[in-house]
Every structure is written in structure tokens, then in C-alpha cells.
Design a protein around this motif. Structure first.
Motif, PDB file in Angstrom:
ATOM      1  N   GLY A 168       0.759  -0.988   0.018  1.00 43.73           N
ATOM      2  CA  GLY A 168      -0.050  -0.126  -0.058  1.00 43.73           C
ATOM      3  C   GLY A 168       0.741   1.437  -0.029  1.00 43.73           C
ATOM      4  O   GLY A 168       2.100   1.259  -0.338  1.00 43.73           O
ATOM      5  N   GLY A 169       0.261   2.345   0.255  1.00 42.79           N
ATOM      6  CA  GLY A 169       0.939   3.698   0.153  1.00 42.79           C
ATOM      7  C   GLY A 169       0.176   4.695   1.174  1.00 42.79           C
ATOM      8  O   GLY A 169      -0.840   4.733   1.547  1.00 42.79           O
ATOM      9  N   SER A 170       0.985   5.527   1.449  1.00 43.83           N
ATOM     10  CA  SER A 170       0.695   6.691   2.424  1.00 43.83           C
ATOM     11  C   SER A 170       0.177   7.899   1.407  1.00 43.83           C
ATOM     12  O   SER A 170       0.699   8.491   0.659  1.00 43.83           O
ATOM     13  N   ALA A 171      -1.135   8.426   1.610  1.00 44.55           N
ATOM     14  CA  ALA A 171      -1.607   9.296   1.067  1.00 44.55           C
ATOM     15  C   ALA A 171      -1.001  10.674   1.221  1.00 44.55           C
ATOM     16  O   ALA A 171      -0.299  11.012   2.417  1.00 44.55           O
ATOM     17  N   GLY A 172      -0.568  11.636   0.268  1.00 51.50           N
ATOM     18  CA  GLY A 172      -0.106  12.639   0.243  1.00 51.50           C
ATOM     19  C   GLY A 172      -0.658  13.860  -0.248  1.00 51.50           C
ATOM     20  O   GLY A 172      -1.869  13.842  -0.559  1.00 51.50           O
ATOM     21  N   VAL A 358      -0.327   1.426 -12.768  1.00 52.32           N
ATOM     22  CA  VAL A 358      -1.267   2.508 -12.137  1.00 52.32           C
ATOM     23  C   VAL A 358      -0.800   2.479 -10.714  1.00 52.32           C
ATOM     24  O   VAL A 358      -0.856   1.508  -9.983  1.00 52.32           O
ATOM     25  N   GLY A 359      -0.996   3.882 -10.328  1.00 49.51           N
ATOM     26  CA  GLY A 359      -0.772   3.818  -8.753  1.00 49.51           C
ATOM     27  C   GLY A 359      -0.880   5.241  -8.536  1.00 49.51           C
ATOM     28  O   GLY A 359      -1.199   6.312  -9.290  1.00 49.51           O
ATOM     29  N   PHE A 360       0.165   5.525  -7.363  1.00 50.44           N
ATOM     30  CA  PHE A 360       0.418   6.923  -6.915  1.00 50.44           C
ATOM     31  C   PHE A 360       1.736   7.082  -6.364  1.00 50.44           C
ATOM     32  O   PHE A 360       2.436   6.149  -5.840  1.00 50.44           O
ATOM     33  N   GLU A 361       2.132   8.209  -6.196  1.00 52.68           N
ATOM     34  CA  GLU A 361       3.283   8.687  -5.508  1.00 52.68           C
ATOM     35  C   GLU A 361       3.028   8.965  -4.031  1.00 52.68           C
ATOM     36  O   GLU A 361       1.938   9.770  -4.001  1.00 52.68           O
ATOM     37  N   THR A 362       3.485   8.539  -3.343  1.00 50.07           N
ATOM     38  CA  THR A 362       3.302   8.457  -1.660  1.00 50.07           C
ATOM     39  C   THR A 362       4.093   9.259  -0.862  1.00 50.07           C
ATOM     40  O   THR A 362       5.153   9.622  -1.238  1.00 50.07           O
ATOM     41  N   TYR A 363       3.515   9.288   0.506  1.00 54.30           N
ATOM     42  CA  TYR A 363       4.546   9.643   1.610  1.00 54.30           C
ATOM     43  C   TYR A 363       5.093   8.414   2.348  1.00 54.30           C
ATOM     44  O   TYR A 363       5.469   8.699   3.281  1.00 54.30           O
ATOM     45  N   GLY A 364       5.072   7.409   1.740  1.00 55.18           N
ATOM     46  CA  GLY A 364       5.441   6.224   2.495  1.00 55.18           C
ATOM     47  C   GLY A 364       4.952   4.905   1.736  1.00 55.18           C
ATOM     48  O   GLY A 364       3.829   5.188   1.258  1.00 55.18           O
TER      49      GLY A 364
END
Length: 386
Positions: A168-172, A358-364
Motif C-alpha cells: 500500500g501507500g501513504s496518502a500525500g 497504475v498507482g500513485f506517488e506516496t509519503y511512504g
């Protein structure tokens, strides 16, 4: 829009208004999908966007979060929205919200995760003997990246998953560090996390990829505020000055680009994991994306070829699952900055296009029981059912 062999549809838009963005996504994915997951720029008002999506795709569950950039087969989108629409055939998805994560009740969280497992599989045994094969299941986490709680959240989730792999990823919020949100259950949430459990008929494989190696330069954290993720001193010296001197930079000119180019890592179980710096504070302290306690030894790391390491990992995954249909990916925003600084962002985008990332650039990033930085994690989904 791209329709994948497994039945998932992915779509993306750079429309300025949330209403126009929702309409474009709805036209692309259609109606009747089981689950819509959206990653979107904080430029959109999240409440307006959510209501527009609900109106456009009625009857479809919606989850998502704000980002610091999105990833789609056309490359990175700095402003806009990326959507992943799961079909009702071939995928079974359940989800839950974990709230107040900055004051997490670990036992309550673990109970919620186990209850979610029983929702996905009523035959799941409380003793932890899954009735279904874990390799056909995976978990996705979306966590508020400003709540400073990922380590506790990920540890509690992983403990209760009983072998189901987590990524998973951290929302930014585009490196403004003011407001990140997650979407679930028709509401906007802060200081919260969304957990989705997915069972599928298709082969899946989680992964993590990084592009750094440790040097001999070490720092001991001699003064810190672990709860706020602030390091005041390294080697008994002001943190920013000690770090800057080691990498040959002016302490007053440290920036996210500096932190991306000269990452720090901690050794856990014989393996190094990044502990990236978030920003320089006016008092000369350093804020981190991960929790850092006093006594921790940090190692200065140097980047390897990000294109070569990413290509090698994606090629390995392609062979492992007999052909990648798509990848849901979570990439640290600092990797993007590092790629830009080295003028290889387009080469990375070409790889992501080739493998339908597909995805996103995260804060972690989350990977199994770990919260990571400056890493690319995700789930690769194969083309043919098992």
C-alpha cells in the motif's frame, strides 16, 4: 482508458474540475463494476469529487486517497486522477476503515481485520488456518500520510492478516504537508486508513524495489522526538548541519531534491530500508517520513541506476507470474524527484507504460509488516486465471 485481460479497467484524466473528472472516469469504466479505487490530486475538493463519482457510478463501492502525483500507462500525472475499476467476476473485495490511527487501539484493529477476513471467507478459522490459499489473496492499504502512524497501523494489520500479503501507500498532498485524506464508505476521512482484502482467480505477486546501497558513513540519532518524527541531533550535532556536511551541501539549502539524492537507511534483520527525510525545519532539525528513535543508527546510502533496477524487478515479476496484465503500484514521491534530478523520469515512465503500472506517488510505502520510504511497492496481476 485501458481494459485488461483480467477484467480490471484503468482510466485517468487531467480534467480541472472534479465533476468533469468524475464524468470522464465514468465514461471510461462504465457501470456495474464492483469496486472503484481512485488516486487523485489534492487540487480537487475531495467532497465534491466523491459526490460526483457516486452520482456517475451508482452502486459501485468507492475508495481512494489524495496523492503527490499519480501513475498511469501514459506516465506520471502531476495533476489529475487515476482510477482502477475491479469487475464483479474474478475478484472478490471487502474493505474497512480504521479511524483515529494516531491513537490506534492495536487489539481493536486486529479484531477488525480478522472480521474482514471472515467477511471475505466465512469459513476462515479464528486460529489462523485460512480456508483459501493466501497466494490468491492480497491486501491493499491506503493510509493518511500526515498522521505519523504507519508503523503501528501496518504492524497491527500484518499481525492479523495471517499470511495474506500487504502492500500500500501513504496518502500525500503534493509535498505541502497540510492535508491528506482517504475515501471510504461514502465519506472523507482524516487520520484514518482504508484496508481492502482482495481474493482473485488470477495469479498475483507483491513486490518491492529500491535503488540504493549503503555507504560507510553512519549517523547515530542522539536527540529526537519519535512521536513527531523529528530528529534534532545526529552524532550529538545539529541534525541538518551534520547531514549536510556529510553529503557536501549547504545546510540552509537542503531541499526534497537533496533528500532524494542522498537517502538515509536503517538496517533491519540484515537488510537496509530507507528512512527518508521529509523536510528541514527552521531550528535545524529534520522531519522524517518514518518514525526515528534515539539510538538508531542511520547509514548514508547512495543511489544505483533507478532505471536498471526497476527494469530488472519488473522483468522478474513478468517471468514469475507468466506475463503481467497490470501492476497496482505505490512509489515514494522522493523516487520521482530523484528520477527527475537524474533526467530519467521519461525512461521510468516508459517502463511503467510497458508493464501497465497504475498507482500513485506516496509519503511512504507499505510492504508486508514494514513501512518504507524511497521504494516502489505493489501487486502484479497476471493475464490468465489460475
Amino acid at each position: 482508458m485501458r481494459a485488461h485481460l483480467c477484467g480490471i479497467k484503468t482510466a485517468w484524466t487531467e480534467a480541472v474540475s472534479p465533476e468533469a473528472a468524475a464524468a470522464e472516469i465514468a465514461r471510461a469504466v462504465g457501470v456495474g463494476m464492483a469496486q472503484l479505487v481512485v488516486f487523485f490530486s489534492p487540487d480537487y475538493d475531495p467532497e465534491t469529487l466523491l459526490r460526483a463519482l457516486e452520482a456517475q457510478v451508482p452502486g459501485t463501492a468507492i475508495a481512494g486517497c489524495t496523492t503527490s502525483g499519480t501513475i498511469c500507462p501514459e506516465g506520471g500525472i502531476d495533476r489529475g486522477l487515476v482510477a482502477i475499476a475491479f469487475p464483479r467476476s474474478g475478484f472478490r473485495i471487502v474493505s474497512t476503515l480504521l479511524d483515529a490511527i494516531d491513537n490506534l487501539d492495536v487489539e481493536r484493529t486486529a479484531s477488525a481485520v480478522r472480521a474482514l477476513r471472515r467477511t471475505l471467507d466465512p469459513e476462515y478459522d479464528r486460529a489462523g488456518d485460512p480456508a483459501r490459499r493466501p497466494e490468491r489473496c492480497f491486501a491493499l492499504s491506503l493510509i493518511d500520510g500526515l498522521a505519523n502512524a504507519e508503523e503501528t497501523v501496518v504492524s497491527a494489520i500484518a499481525w492479523a492478516l495471517d499470511g495474506i500479503p500487504l502492500v500500500g501507500g501513504s496518502a500525500g498532498d503534493d509535498l505541502t504537508f497540510r492535508d491528506a485524506v482517504v475515501l471510504h464508505g461514502g465519506r472523507i476521512h482524516r487520520r484514518a486508513a482504508v484496508l481492502m482484502l482482495v481474493e482473485t482467480d488470477y495469479p498475483v505477486q507483491i513486490f518491492k524495489s529500491d535503488n540504493f546501497e549503503p555507504t560507510r558513513t553512519k549517523f547515530v540519532v542522539t536527540a529526537s522526538d519519535g512521536e513527531r518524527r523529528i530528529v534534532h541531533e545526529l552524532n550529538a550535532e545539529p541534525a541538518a548541519r551534520e547531514y549536510a556536511m556529510a553529503v557536501g551541501l549547504d545546510p540552509e539549502r537542503l531541499s526534497p531534491m537533496s533528500f532524494a539524492a542522498y537517502p538515509l537507511a536503517v538496517k533491519v534483520g540484515g537488510e537496509y530500508f530507507c528512512r527518508s527525510i521529509r523536510h528541514l525545519n527552521p531550528d535545524g532539525s529534520l522531519s522524517f517520513f518514518c518514525a526515528i528513535d534515539e539510538g538508531v543508527v542511520l547509514t548514508l546510502a547512495e543511489p544505483r541506476d533507478i532505471v536498471a533496477t526497476t527494469r530488472a524487478e519488473l522483468s522478474r515479476l513478468d517471468d514469475l507470474i507468466g506475463g503481467i496484465d497490470l501492476i497496482i503500484g505505490f512509489e515514494c514521491v522522493l523516487r520521482r524527484l530523484d528520477a527527475e534530478g537524474r533526467q530519467v523520469r521519461q525512461s521510468i515512465a516508459d517502463l511503467y507504460r510497458r508493464y501497465s503500472v497504475v498507482g500513485f506517488e506516496t509519503y511512504g510505502e507499505q510492504y508486508r509488516a514494514m513501512h518504507l520510504n524511497q521504494t516502489f511497492t505493489g501487486i502484479a496481476i497476471g493475464k490468465l486465471p489460475q
